[in-house]
Each structure stands twice: as C-alpha cells, then as structure tokens.
Design an enzyme around this catalytic site. Sequence first.
Site, mmCIF file in Angstrom:
data_model
loop_
_atom_site.group_PDB
_atom_site.id
_atom_site.type_symbol
_atom_site.label_atom_id
_atom_site.label_comp_id
_atom_site.label_asym_id
_atom_site.label_seq_id
_atom_site.Cartn_x
_atom_site.Cartn_y
_atom_site.Cartn_z
ATOM 1 N N GLU A 5 20.564 -14.644 8.587
ATOM 2 C CA GLU A 5 19.853 -13.605 9.340
ATOM 3 C C GLU A 5 18.732 -13.055 8.478
ATOM 4 O O GLU A 5 18.939 -12.771 7.299
ATOM 5 C CB GLU A 5 20.748 -12.408 9.693
ATOM 6 C CG GLU A 5 21.793 -12.672 10.714
ATOM 7 C CD GLU A 5 22.569 -11.410 11.100
ATOM 8 O OE1 GLU A 5 22.003 -10.309 11.049
ATOM 9 O OE2 GLU A 5 23.751 -11.559 11.438
ATOM 10 N N GLU A 45 29.008 -10.057 8.247
ATOM 11 C CA GLU A 45 28.674 -8.864 7.456
ATOM 12 C C GLU A 45 29.917 -8.061 7.097
ATOM 13 O O GLU A 45 30.012 -6.860 7.381
ATOM 14 C CB GLU A 45 27.673 -7.986 8.212
ATOM 15 C CG GLU A 45 26.312 -8.632 8.335
ATOM 16 C CD GLU A 45 25.232 -7.690 8.873
ATOM 17 O OE1 GLU A 45 25.579 -6.726 9.568
ATOM 18 O OE2 GLU A 45 24.041 -7.931 8.612
HETATM 19 P P1 P53 Z 1 20.153 -4.557 14.848
HETATM 20 C C1 P53 Z 1 23.032 -2.772 10.305
HETATM 21 C C2 P53 Z 1 22.371 -3.027 9.114
HETATM 22 C C3 P53 Z 1 22.032 -4.330 8.771
HETATM 23 C C4 P53 Z 1 22.392 -5.380 9.598
HETATM 24 O O1 P53 Z 1 20.531 -5.394 13.559
HETATM 25 C C5 P53 Z 1 23.092 -5.114 10.752
HETATM 26 C C6 P53 Z 1 23.384 -3.822 11.133
HETATM 27 C C7 P53 Z 1 24.007 -3.580 12.470
HETATM 28 O O2 P53 Z 1 25.207 -2.935 12.443
HETATM 29 O O3 P53 Z 1 23.543 -6.079 11.556
HETATM 30 C C8 P53 Z 1 23.099 -7.395 11.551
HETATM 31 O O4 P53 Z 1 20.502 -5.383 16.009
HETATM 32 C C9 P53 Z 1 24.053 -8.094 12.474
HETATM 33 C C10 P53 Z 1 23.458 -8.472 13.790
HETATM 34 C C11 P53 Z 1 22.381 -7.482 14.156
HETATM 35 C C12 P53 Z 1 21.271 -7.609 13.140
HETATM 36 O O5 P53 Z 1 21.750 -7.369 11.846
HETATM 37 O O6 P53 Z 1 20.980 -3.351 14.741
HETATM 38 O O7 P53 Z 1 24.769 -9.140 11.910
HETATM 39 O O8 P53 Z 1 24.493 -8.576 14.729
HETATM 40 O O9 P53 Z 1 21.892 -7.604 15.443
HETATM 41 C C13 P53 Z 1 20.109 -6.701 13.386
HETATM 42 O O10 P53 Z 1 18.706 -4.300 14.741
#
Ligand code: P53
Length: 484
Positions: free
Chosen positions: A377, A180
């Site tokens: 993701e 990201e």
């Molecule tokens: P969590 C913020 C916005 C969108 C994706 O997020 C994000 C974040 C986090 O800074 O991160 C990605 O765990 C990331 C993963 C993360 C996942 O989204 O905050 O690549 O490491 O765990 C979900 O709910």
Amino acid sequence: MTKQGLKMPDNFLWGGAVAAHQLEGGWQEGGKGVSIADVMLAGKNGVPRVVTDGVLPDGNYPNHRGIDFYHTYADDFKLFKEMGMKAFRTSIAWTRIFPNGDETEPNEEGLQFYDDMFDALIENGIEPVITLSHFEMPYHLVTEYGGWRNRKLIDFFVRFAEVVFDRYKNKVKYWMTFNEINNQTSWKDPHPMLQNSALKDYSEDEAQELMYLASHHEMVASALATKVAHEINPEMQVGCMIAMNPVYPASSNPKDILFAERAMQTRYYWGDVQANGKYPNWLLKMWEHKGFNIGVTEEDKEILAKYTCDYIGFSYYMSWTVSDTGDEWLEYDETTNHGDNPFLKQSDWGWQIDPVGLRYAMNWMWDRWQKPQFIVENGFGAYDKKDENGEVHDDYRISYFQNHISEMEKAVVLDGVELYGYCPWGVIDLVSASTGEMAKRYGFIYVDLDDMGEGSGERSKKDSFNWYQKLVKSDGVDLYNNED
Ligand code: P53
C-alpha cells in the site's frame, strides 16, 4: 527526456491494492455473514466512524455497498490489465467463507466466488496477492467471544486459513495474515481496536493490556497459519503486514532521539515478533512494570520462533514526529505528542507527505529483520474533481507517486533492499477505511459514486492511469513522462 527513474528488476511485481470490505459490497450475498466492517457508520474528514451495536435500520454503512465490485470485478480486471498491472492485492472476506467464524464447515458459495475471481485475475495475467484478515472479521466473533482477547479465535483463524490455503494452493502464492497488525498502537481509539482485534465493550483501564493480549493471539495464529501454508504448498510466501510510519525525533536533542526510538520500538515490535520470532526485552519489562498478564506460554514462544513470516508486507503513507515526554518508561502511544514536521507538507486529511521516509523505512526494516519486503500500500487520498469534459487531472497524485517511487527505486537499486513488488493503494476508488468516505479517493480509476452511494458507478481513467501504464511498461524508468 531529462529526469528518469531507475530500472527495476524484470520480475518486479508492479500492481495495485484494495481490500474486500472497502469495495466488494454484496454484504448479504452468497451467504456472507455480518462483519465488523458492516457495523461501522460513515464518518467524515475529522469525524470518526461510529461502531453500532449490530446493523441499525437507517444507518449509512458504506461498506455494505463498496463500489459493487462483487458484481463488476471481471470488467474492472480488464482495466487493470490495460494499465499493465502484474499483481493485484485484495483480501478474502472471512465472512464469505465462515459467515459466523465458528462453523466447522465453510460456505461453498463464498469459496466459489474467490475461485472465480482468482481465475479471472490469472486469465488477465495478474498475480493475486491475498490478505486473510484485512480489517474484516465475523461480527459474531465480537459478540460471542469478545474478539481476539479470546484464545479460541486462534483455532477459528487457523481453520479459515487452512481452508483457503488448500482451496487456492495452485492459484495464490503471495499471502498476508493480518492487515496493518500494528495499527492498534493507537489503542486509545476504539476504531482500530475493533478493526484490528474485534475488541469492543471494554473499560478504558483495560484497553492497553487487551490490545497486547489480542495482538499476542493474532501473532500466534499468524505463525500457525504460516506453518500450515508451508505444509500445503512449500512455495507459498506468507507475509506479515505492517503499517510503516517512521517516527522521527522533533530535534537533535538526545532525549527526543531516545523517545522517538522507543516510539519506533513500540510501533514495530509486531515485526520483531513476526520476523525475528521473539518479543523484545523492553516490552517484557514494560508488561511486568504495568502488571500486564499476556499469558505467553512456552509453547507460544516455540511457535513464534519456529514459524516466522516469509516477507514483510507493509503500507507506507506518511511519517510522524515526536518529542520527549519526560516519562522514564518512555511510554508512547499514537496520541502522544505528535508535532508537525516543518519540512513536510500534509494532505487534506493531515497526513504528512514524506517520500524520503520511504527509503529510510526500507533500510531500517532491512537492517532489523533481514527479510524481503513487499510494498502493498502507498498512495494519496485526495478530493478529485471532474472537469467540464468529465476528466480527472490528478497531477497531485502523479507527483506523490513520482516522489515515492523514486525513493523506492533508490532503496532497491542503490541500497540493495530486496523488494517483491509495489501495489499502490486504492488502485480503483473505494471506501476509505478511516473515514468511510468515497470522497477520499486514491484511484487511477475513477468510480462515479458519492458518500451516500449515489451515482452511476461508472468507471473512468484519471490522468494517473496513463502515467502508471507508461511507468510499468518501462520497468520504472519512465517515471516523469507527464512532465515532458
Ligand atoms: P484511508 C490509518 C493510517 C494508515 C493506514 O486509509 C490506514 C489507516 C486506516 O485505519 O489504513 C490503511 O482509507 C489500510 C487501508 C486503508 C488505507 O490505509 O483511511 O490498510 O484499508 O484504506 C488508506 O484513507
């Protein structure tokens, strides 16, 4: 059976995704160094994570524990196999290979750990998909070098990349450089600045320039790593990795449309550089206007143009909506003017759920970059509850996935977007990146641990586990089997 999904290609990689620092634990095992994730305290829903100066004795650092995957991965992979997963995205903890980041020789114990892990995956018929830096860098690079503002980090990163590409050249085909990379559009927030670029201790005034400077160094490092990968094994596929949140205009007012377009340009210029190999003009103009000195050399330009990424890895969770601010330069950052979209519902964490936006985004990226894509993701963070039989009936999660996968299938089958695979996030419950909670769960597999690390750590299948298993078995057709 009434409603069905569309059949995906036979070689489509149905998988699951995680990141080293969010599940491995073992933060001091095998010679591992302290990483930036190790100095982040747990936050909560609505409460940001605090970054401490080094590791404080009594702090609650959830990434120190993860879900103990460092010791449990062999058993966890058996469950992944049972679920039908064909690909597993994780990351290599840089600190296991170069504990401080600036050593010349790698740590053999760390290399061996991933050798064993990749062997175990391959034995289970699961293809590894590996991120080099997923919000994880040696903390020493923050304290000694000031993070990615320092050009020296390019060499450290490329050395790390070369060591692991060479070591795993016959085991890992799919790689990504920085997770990201565009999350730092929210440079006003110290948390992504540390997670993405190891930036700490800067004044508010310099934050935006530092973000562009650090990002430039990261993208040069990423291009050089791509070059090295192809020299080591031309079969390797090295992707960029982008957080794809479409930004929509709040109305059909042309001013809102123009502003939303600039928001998209701002969030996705990283993709322009990494996929198309050059900076867009609007950004160069903006730097000039602001007096930013990013120090892009002729050699840098050549490197960026020559070694572009092989595919677009991206995460997809939500979309945003903006209205015009009246600023002539259309300046946008993630704290600008985000409104609620009246057509969308939100998760308990305020993330706007937008399945159709996934098809929109895939088409938008395909037109702009013309590279194969890989959804690495996508998922739904929720408070899961066990019932009296100890079971989790996560129909809300199944429905989130049905709606998103249905749009993904249309983008591929009806629109012709090229897509390598689909790895839902947090396939097994893990520590949340933004809040540090365990309570924000994404998994098909439940892990019995709470926010303080209390619990048995035992794994169990949620309803979504069986649903995903059927979906994979049918190549994406049996999408609504739980509704029958
Ligand atoms: P969590 C913020 C916005 C969108 C994706 O997020 C994000 C974040 C986090 O800074 O991160 C990605 O765990 C990331 C993963 C993360 C996942 O989204 O905050 O690549 O490491 O765990 C979900 O709910």
